[in-house]
Design a protein around this motif. Structure first.
Motif, PDB file in Angstrom:
ATOM      1  N   GLN A  50       0.818  -1.204   0.000  1.00  0.00           N
ATOM      2  CA  GLN A  50       0.000   0.000   0.000  1.00  0.00           C
ATOM      3  C   GLN A  50       0.859   1.264   0.000  1.00  0.00           C
ATOM      4  O   GLN A  50       0.495   2.265  -0.621  1.00  0.00           O
ATOM      5  CB  GLN A  50      -0.951   0.009   1.198  1.00  0.00           C
ATOM      6  N   LEU A  51       1.991   1.228   0.719  1.00  0.00           N
ATOM      7  CA  LEU A  51       2.893   2.381   0.686  1.00  0.00           C
ATOM      8  C   LEU A  51       3.309   2.677  -0.753  1.00  0.00           C
ATOM      9  O   LEU A  51       3.265   3.820  -1.208  1.00  0.00           O
ATOM     10  CB  LEU A  51       4.138   2.130   1.538  1.00  0.00           C
ATOM     11  N   GLU A  52       3.704   1.639  -1.456  1.00  0.00           N
ATOM     12  CA  GLU A  52       4.195   1.795  -2.831  1.00  0.00           C
ATOM     13  C   GLU A  52       3.085   2.215  -3.797  1.00  0.00           C
ATOM     14  O   GLU A  52       3.222   3.186  -4.538  1.00  0.00           O
ATOM     15  CB  GLU A  52       4.802   0.464  -3.291  1.00  0.00           C
ATOM     16  N   LEU A  53       1.975   1.482  -3.790  1.00  0.00           N
ATOM     17  CA  LEU A  53       0.943   1.697  -4.799  1.00  0.00           C
ATOM     18  C   LEU A  53      -0.051   2.792  -4.452  1.00  0.00           C
ATOM     19  O   LEU A  53      -0.503   3.519  -5.338  1.00  0.00           O
ATOM     20  CB  LEU A  53       0.192   0.395  -5.070  1.00  0.00           C
ATOM     21  N   ASP A  54      -0.415   2.917  -3.186  1.00  0.00           N
ATOM     22  CA  ASP A  54      -1.447   3.883  -2.804  1.00  0.00           C
ATOM     23  C   ASP A  54      -0.885   5.222  -2.339  1.00  0.00           C
ATOM     24  O   ASP A  54      -1.527   6.250  -2.496  1.00  0.00           O
ATOM     25  CB  ASP A  54      -2.335   3.300  -1.700  1.00  0.00           C
ATOM     26  N   ARG A  55       0.305   5.190  -1.746  1.00  0.00           N
ATOM     27  CA  ARG A  55       0.891   6.423  -1.210  1.00  0.00           C
ATOM     28  C   ARG A  55       2.090   6.914  -2.030  1.00  0.00           C
ATOM     29  O   ARG A  55       2.651   7.952  -1.727  1.00  0.00           O
ATOM     30  CB  ARG A  55       1.331   6.213   0.238  1.00  0.00           C
TER      31      ARG A  55
END
Length: 140
Positions: A50-55
């Motif tokens: 999620q850090l990579e793709l969403d943030r």
């Protein structure tokens, strides 16, 4: 620092080599799984994915160091204690201690840098992550 975060790993027969202990290469995998669980626990369920793709925040590793103390086997659950040891301007170092049945099996440090994921460009630790990480820093 508050209590160390603990992540439980079920070591299985498939994790082991003919010597009946965990493959050496599985130990960093266990540690990285525990670090991802730390992120999930402290970011409301968001881990590296999620850090990579969403943030749009990447955290590639630039250094890993491990010392092996005792074999890891499927006999007991592996409990990995995880905490951030150091937070620099553009990097974070985690400490992971892996224990089975109370015995220290491995200890390691793992350093990541913060990047803008879609540009693979260095960045300072984002303020919202710094606010989450800073209260948990412990240099032991």
């Amino acid at each position: 620092m508050s209590d160390k975060f603990r992540h439980e790993i079920r070591v299985t027969w498939g994790d082991c080599d003919p010597a009946k202990i965990a493959y050496t290469a599985r130990l960093p995998w266990f540690a990285l799984d525990a670090i991802n669980a730390w992120w999930e626990a402290h970011l409301g369920g968001d881990g590296w994915y999620q850090l990579e793709l969403d943030r749009n925040i990447g955290t590639p590793f630039v250094h890993m160091s491990m010392d092996f103390r005792s074999p890891v086997t499927p006999r007991h659950r592996l409990i990995c204690e995880v905490w951030p040891k150091r937070l620099g301007d553009k990097s974070i170092t985690f400490r992971v201690d892996g224990r089975q049945d109370g015995m220290l099996c491995f200890e390691g440090t793992f350093t990541c840098v913060f990047i803008i994921a879609d540009q693979f460009k260095s960045q300072s630790a984002p303020p919202e992550l710094r606010a989450v990480i800073a209260p948990h820093i412990c240099d032991i």
